[in-house]
Enzyme design. Structure first.
Site, PDB file in Angstrom:
ATOM      1  N   ILE A 183       0.833  -1.204   0.000  1.00 43.61           N
ATOM      2  CA  ILE A 183       0.000   0.000   0.000  1.00 43.61           C
ATOM      3  C   ILE A 183       0.865   1.250   0.000  1.00 43.61           C
ATOM      4  O   ILE A 183       0.622   2.201  -0.754  1.00 43.61           O
ATOM      5  CB  ILE A 183      -0.993  -0.037   1.192  1.00 43.61           C
ATOM      6  CG1 ILE A 183      -1.989  -1.185   0.976  1.00 43.61           C
ATOM      7  CG2 ILE A 183      -1.717   1.295   1.351  1.00 43.61           C
ATOM      8  CD1 ILE A 183      -2.938  -1.427   2.126  1.00 43.61           C
ATOM      9  N   GLU A 226      10.841   2.976   6.139  1.00 43.83           N
ATOM     10  CA  GLU A 226      10.585   1.556   6.368  1.00 43.83           C
ATOM     11  C   GLU A 226      11.521   1.046   7.466  1.00 43.83           C
ATOM     12  O   GLU A 226      12.740   1.156   7.356  1.00 43.83           O
ATOM     13  CB  GLU A 226      10.793   0.767   5.063  1.00 43.83           C
ATOM     14  CG  GLU A 226      10.795  -0.732   5.220  1.00 43.83           C
ATOM     15  CD  GLU A 226       9.547  -1.288   5.899  1.00 43.83           C
ATOM     16  OE1 GLU A 226       8.448  -1.081   5.369  1.00 43.83           O
ATOM     17  OE2 GLU A 226       9.675  -1.914   6.977  1.00 43.83           O
ATOM     18  N   VAL A 245      10.012   4.896  12.572  1.00 37.68           N
ATOM     19  CA  VAL A 245       9.365   6.116  13.070  1.00 37.68           C
ATOM     20  C   VAL A 245       9.091   5.946  14.561  1.00 37.68           C
ATOM     21  O   VAL A 245       8.461   4.969  14.984  1.00 37.68           O
ATOM     22  CB  VAL A 245       8.065   6.391  12.287  1.00 37.68           C
ATOM     23  CG1 VAL A 245       7.307   7.553  12.905  1.00 37.68           C
ATOM     24  CG2 VAL A 245       8.383   6.672  10.826  1.00 37.68           C
ATOM     25  N   VAL A 263       1.193   0.992   7.561  1.00 35.43           N
ATOM     26  CA  VAL A 263       1.956  -0.038   8.270  1.00 35.43           C
ATOM     27  C   VAL A 263       1.216  -1.374   8.327  1.00 35.43           C
ATOM     28  O   VAL A 263       1.436  -2.182   9.215  1.00 35.43           O
ATOM     29  CB  VAL A 263       2.295   0.432   9.704  1.00 35.43           C
ATOM     30  CG1 VAL A 263       3.245   1.627   9.664  1.00 35.43           C
ATOM     31  CG2 VAL A 263       1.036   0.784  10.489  1.00 35.43           C
ATOM     32  N   ARG A 321      -2.456  -3.889   7.848  1.00 36.73           N
ATOM     33  CA  ARG A 321      -3.865  -3.900   8.220  1.00 36.73           C
ATOM     34  C   ARG A 321      -4.095  -4.943   9.306  1.00 36.73           C
ATOM     35  O   ARG A 321      -3.338  -5.896   9.421  1.00 36.73           O
ATOM     36  CB  ARG A 321      -4.729  -4.207   6.980  1.00 36.73           C
ATOM     37  CG  ARG A 321      -4.575  -3.142   5.902  1.00 36.73           C
ATOM     38  CD  ARG A 321      -5.439  -3.419   4.689  1.00 36.73           C
ATOM     39  NE  ARG A 321      -6.852  -3.460   4.967  1.00 36.73           N
ATOM     40  CZ  ARG A 321      -7.634  -2.368   5.091  1.00 36.73           C
ATOM     41  NH1 ARG A 321      -7.123  -1.165   4.970  1.00 36.73           N
ATOM     42  NH2 ARG A 321      -8.922  -2.499   5.335  1.00 36.73           N
ATOM     43  N   HIS A 357       3.177 -13.087 -31.288  1.00 41.01           N
ATOM     44  CA  HIS A 357       4.271 -12.135 -31.461  1.00 41.01           C
ATOM     45  C   HIS A 357       3.741 -10.849 -32.090  1.00 41.01           C
ATOM     46  O   HIS A 357       2.942 -10.929 -33.022  1.00 41.01           O
ATOM     47  CB  HIS A 357       5.345 -12.731 -32.367  1.00 41.01           C
ATOM     48  CG  HIS A 357       6.442 -11.763 -32.681  1.00 41.01           C
ATOM     49  ND1 HIS A 357       7.400 -11.421 -31.745  1.00 41.01           N
ATOM     50  CD2 HIS A 357       6.726 -11.048 -33.798  1.00 41.01           C
ATOM     51  CE1 HIS A 357       8.228 -10.538 -32.282  1.00 41.01           C
ATOM     52  NE2 HIS A 357       7.847 -10.285 -33.531  1.00 41.01           N
TER      53      HIS A 357
HETATM   54  P1  FAD Z   1     -13.288  -6.136   3.355  1.00 45.89           P
HETATM   55  O1  FAD Z   1     -13.158  -5.769   1.931  1.00 45.89           O
HETATM   56  O2  FAD Z   1     -12.535  -5.391   4.367  1.00 45.89           O
HETATM   57  O3  FAD Z   1     -14.829  -6.161   3.671  1.00 45.89           O
HETATM   58  C1  FAD Z   1     -15.323  -6.405   4.939  1.00 45.89           C
HETATM   59  C2  FAD Z   1     -16.667  -5.740   5.053  1.00 45.89           C
HETATM   60  O4  FAD Z   1     -17.282  -6.185   6.257  1.00 45.89           O
HETATM   61  C3  FAD Z   1     -16.608  -4.219   5.153  1.00 45.89           C
HETATM   62  O5  FAD Z   1     -17.411  -3.671   4.145  1.00 45.89           O
HETATM   63  C4  FAD Z   1     -17.166  -3.892   6.521  1.00 45.89           C
HETATM   64  O6  FAD Z   1     -17.979  -2.732   6.538  1.00 45.89           O
HETATM   65  C5  FAD Z   1     -18.013  -5.114   6.798  1.00 45.89           C
HETATM   66  N1  FAD Z   1     -18.186  -5.400   8.223  1.00 45.89           N
HETATM   67  C6  FAD Z   1     -17.254  -5.428   9.200  1.00 45.89           C
HETATM   68  N2  FAD Z   1     -17.809  -5.791  10.370  1.00 45.89           N
HETATM   69  C7  FAD Z   1     -19.119  -5.985  10.108  1.00 45.89           C
HETATM   70  C8  FAD Z   1     -20.222  -6.386  10.900  1.00 45.89           C
HETATM   71  N3  FAD Z   1     -20.072  -6.667  12.180  1.00 45.89           N
HETATM   72  N4  FAD Z   1     -21.426  -6.472  10.295  1.00 45.89           N
HETATM   73  C9  FAD Z   1     -21.587  -6.203   8.982  1.00 45.89           C
HETATM   74  N5  FAD Z   1     -20.588  -5.839   8.187  1.00 45.89           N
HETATM   75  C10 FAD Z   1     -19.375  -5.740   8.745  1.00 45.89           C
HETATM   76  N6  FAD Z   1      -6.151  -6.464  -2.620  1.00 45.89           N
HETATM   77  C11 FAD Z   1      -5.941  -6.977  -3.834  1.00 45.89           C
HETATM   78  O7  FAD Z   1      -6.126  -8.182  -4.020  1.00 45.89           O
HETATM   79  N7  FAD Z   1      -5.527  -6.194  -4.875  1.00 45.89           N
HETATM   80  C12 FAD Z   1      -5.302  -4.878  -4.726  1.00 45.89           C
HETATM   81  O8  FAD Z   1      -4.932  -4.193  -5.681  1.00 45.89           O
HETATM   82  C13 FAD Z   1      -5.511  -4.297  -3.458  1.00 45.89           C
HETATM   83  N8  FAD Z   1      -5.315  -2.986  -3.265  1.00 45.89           N
HETATM   84  C14 FAD Z   1      -5.580  -2.442  -2.045  1.00 45.89           C
HETATM   85  C15 FAD Z   1      -5.372  -1.084  -1.880  1.00 45.89           C
HETATM   86  C16 FAD Z   1      -5.631  -0.488  -0.665  1.00 45.89           C
HETATM   87  C17 FAD Z   1      -5.417   1.003  -0.497  1.00 45.89           C
HETATM   88  C18 FAD Z   1      -6.136  -1.281   0.405  1.00 45.89           C
HETATM   89  C19 FAD Z   1      -6.462  -0.644   1.724  1.00 45.89           C
HETATM   90  C20 FAD Z   1      -6.336  -2.634   0.251  1.00 45.89           C
HETATM   91  C21 FAD Z   1      -6.054  -3.233  -0.977  1.00 45.89           C
HETATM   92  N9  FAD Z   1      -6.222  -4.597  -1.185  1.00 45.89           N
HETATM   93  C22 FAD Z   1      -5.961  -5.143  -2.404  1.00 45.89           C
HETATM   94  C23 FAD Z   1      -6.690  -5.497  -0.110  1.00 45.89           C
HETATM   95  C24 FAD Z   1      -8.176  -5.823  -0.280  1.00 45.89           C
HETATM   96  O9  FAD Z   1      -8.900  -4.619  -0.249  1.00 45.89           O
HETATM   97  C25 FAD Z   1      -8.627  -6.769   0.814  1.00 45.89           C
HETATM   98  O10 FAD Z   1      -7.805  -7.911   0.817  1.00 45.89           O
HETATM   99  C26 FAD Z   1     -10.063  -7.193   0.588  1.00 45.89           C
HETATM  100  O11 FAD Z   1     -10.919  -6.085   0.575  1.00 45.89           O
HETATM  101  C27 FAD Z   1     -10.505  -8.174   1.682  1.00 45.89           C
HETATM  102  O12 FAD Z   1     -11.820  -8.535   1.458  1.00 45.89           O
HETATM  103  P2  FAD Z   1     -12.775  -8.962   2.668  1.00 45.89           P
HETATM  104  O13 FAD Z   1     -14.101  -9.246   2.047  1.00 45.89           O
HETATM  105  O14 FAD Z   1     -12.132 -10.019   3.474  1.00 45.89           O
HETATM  106  O15 FAD Z   1     -12.861  -7.688   3.614  1.00 45.89           O
HETATM  107  P1  AMP Z   2       2.515  -4.094   4.806  1.00 46.70           P
HETATM  108  O1  AMP Z   2       2.100  -4.860   6.045  1.00 46.70           O
HETATM  109  O2  AMP Z   2       3.008  -4.951   3.688  1.00 46.70           O
HETATM  110  O3  AMP Z   2       1.487  -3.094   4.365  1.00 46.70           O
HETATM  111  O4  AMP Z   2       3.784  -3.236   5.244  1.00 46.70           O
HETATM  112  C1  AMP Z   2       3.797  -2.343   6.325  1.00 46.70           C
HETATM  113  C2  AMP Z   2       5.251  -1.964   6.586  1.00 46.70           C
HETATM  114  O5  AMP Z   2       5.299  -0.928   7.560  1.00 46.70           O
HETATM  115  C3  AMP Z   2       6.094  -3.116   7.122  1.00 46.70           C
HETATM  116  O6  AMP Z   2       7.132  -3.382   6.216  1.00 46.70           O
HETATM  117  C4  AMP Z   2       6.611  -2.596   8.453  1.00 46.70           C
HETATM  118  O7  AMP Z   2       7.958  -2.976   8.680  1.00 46.70           O
HETATM  119  C5  AMP Z   2       6.505  -1.079   8.310  1.00 46.70           C
HETATM  120  N1  AMP Z   2       6.441  -0.386   9.607  1.00 46.70           N
HETATM  121  C6  AMP Z   2       5.670  -0.701  10.665  1.00 46.70           C
HETATM  122  N2  AMP Z   2       5.881   0.159  11.714  1.00 46.70           N
HETATM  123  C7  AMP Z   2       6.828   1.055  11.298  1.00 46.70           C
HETATM  124  C8  AMP Z   2       7.482   2.206  11.889  1.00 46.70           C
HETATM  125  N3  AMP Z   2       7.219   2.617  13.149  1.00 46.70           N
HETATM  126  N4  AMP Z   2       8.402   2.884  11.147  1.00 46.70           N
HETATM  127  C9  AMP Z   2       8.678   2.509   9.880  1.00 46.70           C
HETATM  128  N5  AMP Z   2       8.109   1.426   9.280  1.00 46.70           N
HETATM  129  C10 AMP Z   2       7.187   0.711   9.952  1.00 46.70           C
END
Ligand code: FAD
Ligand code: AMP
Length: 478
Positions: free
Chosen positions: A198, A217, A251, A283, A285, A457
């Site tokens: 991210i 990092e 950090v 850092v 999720r 190709h």
């Molecule tokens: P989520 O998408 O997190 O969905 C969970 C849902 O559950 C949410 O809508 C939430 O509101 C709901 N929820 C939570 N608790 C409750 C509750 N108690 N009742 C009802 N609803 C609830 N992954 C990729 O594969 N490719 C990418 O390019 C990619 N890019 C990303 C970029 C960013 C900036 C971020 C933050 C993530 C990215 N990801 C990517 C990761 C991807 O978004 C997640 O892996 C994916 O969304 C996980 O799906 P999920 O259904 O497990 O959870």
């Molecule tokens: P990812 O889990 O792949 O999104 O990566 C998050 C990154 O943030 C990891 O590589 C961690 O080592 C880094 N990170 C976590 N805490 C800190 C911090 N305090 N300062 C700098 N990097 C950090």
């Protein structure tokens, strides 16, 4: 009929790519299905699609594509004989485009649920004993919580951005990934904590749009889970693009006034300070179990807070499954969706297929980084005998025509059987190219299988062909 007191074959909690896909597949299999989702979008309207559609995969790719076009115009168009001096960025228009794409897809998912007769219960779900779920409605102030019952429950509550005490998010100067997708102007100096997927993707967006980006990092190794050779080459290319990647920079604190953030860090050079206009905390999720009521019903979580599941996504509670980011494994949308499909099949009494050894990873920098299977360092550590074949995009006719010559395809195969063990790509459209490798590996294919496959190709995919030939030392174009 009001959903209250109704019983469904399956209740899915969470409507992200794990949950909504699981719900659709359950309904396709003839199971009466409800999906509980309480996400509210920027206009306060309930929205499906979870992190992926609302604040993850899709909006980040929209901004990556927009910023890539701008970067092309600024740095490469002239080489193609295209003069476009004075190109400027309208950030608000770029954000509006991103928002339209997001809205279109989230509404599309609502349509898919309707089409498949999945009931969307707009609220948050909390587990009660005996596979009952309490739903607290959102966006309907007067509606009281109600209870639904289910023969099976699928927990798909996803993840939320991790926080670290030295950099508390204030959603103004210090933001998480969600805030970083909504800057309304280009920060002059941008700090990013974390050089993970991210951090690098968002860093690329704002770097291309003109920010001076510093990525901090804590680890001393760049992209430790990627193949070392690919990571090393990617690091060089990204640095050349202007990303100031500082490894071993931890950090330890931040102080912000209304104008800027001072970041304190410990680095190999000692204690340092860095002033930035905005700071993105990227850092990682963490699993989202906040509203589930796990403890009250005895749902077991692991030591990191993920819902504890077996290889078939079964929790410790009978009839309760969990999938996606809220359980172990890579936090990727396609992993969540495939687990959702597999669980739906299992609930319907069928075989649910999920190959954890063959999940593609993609980092949408440019060039893109994509891989599947095992890295060279993992094979070495495991004592597996392997052969490697590689082909640089600099030798690909199509890549040359595109002006995208950085990176390579590398294929690792078993020395004895030639079975493909890992494929690692740094290059243009690596996210698309990796699909061929994943398919070959799903069929337990060999490097020779790819070598015997005719590739059109001139295409980027020819690099895959050449790398496969290279495993047997018979590449033709290097
Ligand atoms: P989520 O998408 O997190 O969905 C969970 C849902 O559950 C949410 O809508 C939430 O509101 C709901 N929820 C939570 N608790 C409750 C509750 N108690 N009742 C009802 N609803 C609830 N992954 C990729 O594969 N490719 C990418 O390019 C990619 N890019 C990303 C970029 C960013 C900036 C971020 C933050 C993530 C990215 N990801 C990517 C990761 C991807 O978004 C997640 O892996 C994916 O969304 C996980 O799906 P999920 O259904 O497990 O959870
Ligand atoms: P990812 O889990 O792949 O999104 O990566 C998050 C990154 O943030 C990891 O590589 C961690 O080592 C880094 N990170 C976590 N805490 C800190 C911090 N305090 N300062 C700098 N990097 C950090």
């Amino acid at each position: 009929m009001e959903p209250a007191n109704r019983k469904f074959d399956v209740v899915v909690i969470g409507g992200g790519p794990g949950g909504y896909v699981a719900a659709i597949r359950c309904a396709q299999l003839g199971l009466s299905t409800a999906c509980i989702e309480g996400w509210l979008n920027e206009s306060g309207k309930p929205a499906l699609g979870g992190t992926c559609l609302n604040v993850g995969c899709i909006p980040s790719k929209a901004l990556l594509d927009s910023s890539h076009h701008y970067s092309f115009i600024r740095h490469e168009a002239a080489e193609h004989g295209i003069n476009a001096p004075g190109a400027t960025v309208d950030v608000n228009r770029m954000l509006a485009r991103k928002n339209r794409i997001v809205q279109g897809f989230t509404q599309g998912v609502a349509g898919l649920l309707r089409k498949n007769k999945v009931e969307w219960l707009q609220g948050f779900g909390k587990l009660l004993p005996d596979r009952q779920v309490e739903v607290t409605p959102v966006a309907q102030e007067s509606t009281q919580p109600y209870t639904v019952a289910a023969a099976h429950i699928i927990i798909a509550t996803g993840s939320v951005p991790a926080r670290i005490p030295p950099a508390p998010v204030d959603n103004e100067l210090i933001v998480d990934s969600t805030g970083a997708l909504a800057f309304t102007d280009v920060p002059r100096r941008l700090g990013i904590i974390g050089a993970g997927v991210i951090g690098l993707e968002l860093g690329s967006v704002w770097n291309r749009l003109g920010s001076k980006v510093v990525v901090l990092e804590a680890l001393t190794e760049f992209l430790p889970t990627a193949d070392r050779q690919i990571a090393g080459e990617a690091e060089k290319i990204l640095r050349n693009q202007g990303l100031d990647i500082r490894l071993g920079a931890k950090v330890t604190g931040t102080a912000s006034n209304n104008r800027e953030v001072t970041v304190n860090l410990e680095s190999p050079e000692g204690k340092q300070q860095l002033a930035v206009d905005r700071l993105i905390v990227a850092v990682g999720r963490r699993p989202n179990t906040a509203r589930l009521g796990a403890a009250d019903v005895g749902l077991k979580l692991d030591e990191s807070g993920f819902v504890d599941v077996d290889d078939n996504c079964r929790t410790n509670l009978p009839g309760v499954f969990a999938i996606g980011d809220v359980v172990r494994g890579p936090m990727l949308a396609h992993k969540a969706s495939e687990e959702g499909i597999a669980v739906a099949e299992r609930i319907a009494g069928r075989h649910g297929h999920m190959n954890y050894g063959n999940i593609p990873w993609v980092i949408y920098t440019w060039p893109e980084i994509a891989w599947a299977g095992r890295t060279e360092q993992e094979l070495k550590a495991a004592g597996v005998e392997y052969r490697a074949g590689a082909f640089p995009f600099a030798a690909s006719g199509r890549a040359k025509a595109m002006g995208e010559t950085g990176g390579q395809v590398k294929i690792l195969s078993d020395s004895n059987t030639d079975r493909i063990l890992g494929v690692h790509i740094l290059g243009p459209n690596a996210s698309e190219l990796i699909a061929e490798a994943v398919l070959a590996m799903e069929f337990e294919g060999s490097a020779e299988d790819i070598a015997l496959t005719i590739h059109a190709h001139p295409t980027l995919a020819e690099a895959m062909h050449e790398a496969a030939l290279g495993v047997d030392h018979r590449s033709l174009h290097i």
